[in-house]
Design a protein around this motif. Structure first.
Motif, PDB file in Angstrom:
ATOM      1  N   PHE A  22       0.997  -0.951  -0.079  1.00 35.55           N
ATOM      2  CA  PHE A  22      -0.094  -0.029  -0.051  1.00 35.55           C
ATOM      3  C   PHE A  22       0.909   1.565   0.141  1.00 35.55           C
ATOM      4  O   PHE A  22       0.555   2.471  -0.492  1.00 35.55           O
ATOM      5  N   GLY A  25       2.380   2.215  -3.102  1.00 32.94           N
ATOM      6  CA  GLY A  25       1.105   2.667  -3.885  1.00 32.94           C
ATOM      7  C   GLY A  25       1.243   4.020  -3.960  1.00 32.94           C
ATOM      8  O   GLY A  25       1.050   5.048  -4.143  1.00 32.94           O
ATOM      9  N   ALA A  26       0.799   4.146  -2.387  1.00 35.14           N
ATOM     10  CA  ALA A  26       0.875   5.831  -2.153  1.00 35.14           C
ATOM     11  C   ALA A  26       1.749   6.538  -3.191  1.00 35.14           C
ATOM     12  O   ALA A  26       1.645   7.824  -2.992  1.00 35.14           O
ATOM     13  N   ILE A  29       0.915   7.516  -6.303  1.00 36.57           N
ATOM     14  CA  ILE A  29       0.168   7.949  -6.263  1.00 36.57           C
ATOM     15  C   ILE A  29       0.300   9.981  -6.278  1.00 36.57           C
ATOM     16  O   ILE A  29       0.411  10.610  -6.606  1.00 36.57           O
ATOM     17  N   LEU A  43      -4.147  11.094  -2.849  1.00 39.10           N
ATOM     18  CA  LEU A  43      -3.641  10.349  -1.686  1.00 39.10           C
ATOM     19  C   LEU A  43      -4.450  10.119  -0.913  1.00 39.10           C
ATOM     20  O   LEU A  43      -4.461   9.651   0.275  1.00 39.10           O
ATOM     21  N   TYR A  46      -7.259   7.525  -1.449  1.00 37.16           N
ATOM     22  CA  TYR A  46      -6.158   6.403  -1.805  1.00 37.16           C
ATOM     23  C   TYR A  46      -6.119   6.036   0.098  1.00 37.16           C
ATOM     24  O   TYR A  46      -5.985   4.702   0.666  1.00 37.16           O
ATOM     25  N   PHE A  49      -8.932   4.552   1.498  1.00 34.89           N
ATOM     26  CA  PHE A  49      -9.222   2.887   0.202  1.00 34.89           C
ATOM     27  C   PHE A  49      -8.281   1.312   1.129  1.00 34.89           C
ATOM     28  O   PHE A  49      -8.864   1.182   1.718  1.00 34.89           O
ATOM     29  N   TRP A  50      -7.188   2.535   1.486  1.00 37.24           N
ATOM     30  CA  TRP A  50      -6.137   1.651   2.274  1.00 37.24           C
ATOM     31  C   TRP A  50      -6.635   1.366   3.615  1.00 37.24           C
ATOM     32  O   TRP A  50      -7.005  -0.246   3.826  1.00 37.24           O
ATOM     33  N   ASN A 116       2.635   7.300   5.596  1.00 37.12           N
ATOM     34  CA  ASN A 116       1.138   7.274   4.419  1.00 37.12           C
ATOM     35  C   ASN A 116       1.135   8.969   5.143  1.00 37.12           C
ATOM     36  O   ASN A 116       0.837   9.729   4.444  1.00 37.12           O
TER      37      ASN A 116
END
Length: 256
Positions: A22, A25-26, A29, A43, A46, A49-50, A116
């Motif tokens: 994850f 992916g961050a 993005i 972001l 996201y 979603f995470w 994150n």
């Protein structure tokens, strides 16, 4: 119980295993969207979603989110909520609207999840440190002026009983200074699933996130900061099952 401990272990394990993927992916993005999305709305979505993916790993959990129709996605709010459990962060991400967290600085040090939070430029706070509080307030002012809502737990820490602790003034001071509406959110049931000082999840308890109608600045501008804090404590507390009220509600001014 053995079952609860097993569920807790598997839940934490899933977070640890999924974290690197994850976070990768961050990073992607942020690199792709930063040139045209300086507020990092994509972001943050996201991150929502995470967080929701971790909720999906617990099929016996039930999150009920209500009141999303009260959110104007183009508005800037000071968002305030009660705080029952570490799961409140997971709950708030389920609302899927743009905001910046104010969170204790220790969370920012966690691998992947904390990293994150730094990517999203959420706002750290060292509890009990006056300089950190002043720095947090200044960062909140800047963030709000840029058009980002800011999400604050005004109790400052989790309630052990579900009864709301006194609300600290910072969030309400910001709303008065910047003449911004306040969006109250009531979270209920997370304390039963993950109590304070516990790592044992109880998987079958329902959890509720209720987004209450935002209150415009004109409706509380006549109040002091302390009266505003007491008013929103009572408003949120009315939607929390364990809460018992002990303060009178200041009168709001009606607006057209």
């Amino acid at each position: 119980m053995f079952w609860n401990r097993l569920v807790s272990f598997l839940f934490v394990l899933s977070i640890m295993v999924a974290g690197p993927f994850f976070f990768a992916g961050a990073l992607i993005i942020k690199l792709l969207t930063r040139p045209f999305d300086p507020r990092m709305r994509f972001l943050h979505l996201y991150a929502c979603f995470w967080s929701t993916c971790h909720y999906w790993t617990m099929p016996t959990w039930k999150f009920v989110v209500s009141g999303k129709e009260h959110i104007d996605k183009n508005a800037t709010y000071v968002v305030v909520s009660n705080h029952q459990s570490q799961l409140d962060i997971l709950a708030a991400f389920r609302t899927f609207f743009h905001f910046k967290w104010v969170s204790k600085i220790e969370v920012f040090k966690l691998p992947f999840i904390g990293w994150n939070m730094r990517l999203n430029e959420y706002i750290p706070l060292k509890r009990g440190d006056k300089d950190s509080i002043l720095e947090m307030l200044e960062k909140c002012r800047k963030t709000l002026k840029e058009g980002n809502s800011v999400f604050i737990f005004p109790e400052g820490t989790r309630s052990e009983t579900g009864i709301l602790r006194p609300f600290k003034p910072g969030a309400f001071q910001l709303a008065h200074e910047l003449k911004l509406p306040i969006l109250p959110i009531a979270i209920d049931g997370t304390r039963e699933v993950l109590p304070k000082y516990s790592l044992e999840l109880k998987s079958r308890n329902p959890m509720k996130i209720q987004i209450l109608p935002p209150v415009p600045y004109e409706s509380f501008q006549h109040m002091s900061v302390e009266e505003t804090a007491a008013f929103f404590r009572k408003k949120i507390g009315a939607h929390v099952s364990a809460h018992t009220e002990d303060a009178e509600e200041p009168m709001l001014v009606r607006t057209a």
